[in-house]
Scaffold this motif. Structure first.
Motif, PDB file in Angstrom:
ATOM      1  N   GLU A  90      -1.370  -3.226  -4.352  1.00  0.00           N
ATOM      2  CA  GLU A  90      -1.258  -4.050  -5.089  1.00  0.00           C
ATOM      3  C   GLU A  90      -0.693  -5.665  -4.310  1.00  0.00           C
ATOM      4  N   VAL A 104      -8.648   0.042   0.581  1.00  0.00           N
ATOM      5  CA  VAL A 104      -8.112   1.006  -0.567  1.00  0.00           C
ATOM      6  C   VAL A 104      -9.006   2.344  -0.532  1.00  0.00           C
ATOM      7  N   THR A 123      -8.327   7.816  -1.504  1.00  0.00           N
ATOM      8  CA  THR A 123      -7.976   6.647  -2.168  1.00  0.00           C
ATOM      9  C   THR A 123      -6.262   6.424  -2.016  1.00  0.00           C
ATOM     10  N   ARG A 124      -6.199   4.967  -2.168  1.00  0.00           N
ATOM     11  CA  ARG A 124      -4.610   4.832  -2.144  1.00  0.00           C
ATOM     12  C   ARG A 124      -4.361   3.470  -3.013  1.00  0.00           C
ATOM     13  N   THR A 125      -3.242   3.357  -3.623  1.00  0.00           N
ATOM     14  CA  THR A 125      -3.037   2.200  -4.421  1.00  0.00           C
ATOM     15  C   THR A 125      -2.772   0.883  -3.252  1.00  0.00           C
ATOM     16  N   THR A 152       0.924  -1.178   0.079  1.00  0.00           N
ATOM     17  CA  THR A 152       0.045  -0.126   0.091  1.00  0.00           C
ATOM     18  C   THR A 152       0.780   1.314   0.152  1.00  0.00           C
TER      19      THR A 152
END
Length: 272
Positions: free
Chosen positions: A241, A265, A237-239, A221
């Motif tokens: 993966e 997220v 919001t944030r990434t 994150t």
């Protein structure tokens, strides 16, 4: 040409000594000439001799003489054109060596061997026995060849068999001839090398697989971004993966119940 007269010498002599003809009785003088016939002068020819060559164009010669009944006379005494003294002979082609094909494949799979080809003796395209051609001019029917040694050849390792954790990578291990250099010649033998692995020392065969570790799969994150509003309730919001050591992978690789839950997220944020 005809010769119609002949002559002889008659002298008047006393005791063996020549004196003038008037001292002898002319009525008793013997004839000094009489008619003769040596026959006409004609060309005489014998048979042609042997040809100067055994094949190819050569020449034959014969005797041509102007003769009368007594034998040979000067050519000028024969009125007809003089017959030929020479003639061509053996005008057919000589047998010669013909290379019927190119050199074939080397007779060994690896290392030094021999290549062969067919060479025949022919006359006008027809095959005859070799003894009819000059052996000193015969082209080579074989020559040495060297396809090189058979060696192991490997390509690059493929991808790891797993996305997360420890797996296996594999590669092709083949056999090539000629110290790894695939020339036109040794490529024709490669199927033998590959079919007969015994040509290469099995104790030196490189590994065809190895273990690989791409690392565990975990959620990654970054920081939340700015709020969508300046007042009231908005969102940030944030990434998020799923990643292993090599980078991002499918999220399903991080959904293992034993692993951490999917991070948030998006979140709501109130401001006043």
């Amino acid at each position: 040409m005809w010769c119609w007269s002949g002559n002889r010498t008659v002298t008047c002599r006393i005791n063996g000594s020549v004196v003038v003809d008037s001292m002898c009785d002319p009525s008793t003088k013997p004839d000094t000439d009489r008619s003769c016939d040596v026959g006409s002068c004609n060309w005489f020819t014998d048979e042609y001799g042997a040809c100067t060559v055994t094949c190819g164009t050569g020449t034959q010669t014969r005797t041509v003489e102007c003769r009368n009944n007594n034998g040979m006379v000067q050519d000028s005494n024969c009125n007809d054109p003089k017959p030929a003294t020479t003639a061509n002979c053996n005008e057919e082609s000589c047998p010669d060596w013909t290379i019927d094909d190119t050199f074939g494949e080397c007779d060994v799979t690896c290392g030094a061997g021999v290549e062969t080809r067919t060479v025949t003796c022919r006359i006008n395209g027809s095959v005859v026995v070799d003894s009819m051609c000059d052996p000193s001019t015969k082209p080579d029917t074989d020559r040495s060849c060297d396809v090189g040694s058979c060696n192991w050849f490997t390509d690059e390792y493929g991808a790891c068999t797993v996305t997360c954790g420890t797996g296996t990578q594999t590669r092709t291990c083949d056999v090539t001839c000629g110290a790894g250099v695939e020339t036109e010649r040794n490529l024709s033998h490669k199927w033998l090398c590959c079919g007969l692995i015994a040509w290469c020392d099995p104790s030196t065969k490189p590994d065809t697989d190895r273990s690989c570790d791409v690392g565990s799969c975990n959620w990654f994150t970054d920081e939340y971004g700015a709020c969508t509003v300046t007042c009231g309730t908005g969102t940030q919001t944030r990434t998020v993966e799923c990643r292993n050591n090599n980078g991002m992978v499918q999220d399903s690789n991080c959904n293992d119940p034993n692993q951490q839950q999917l991070p948030i997220v998006m979140r709501k944020l109130s401001c006043h």
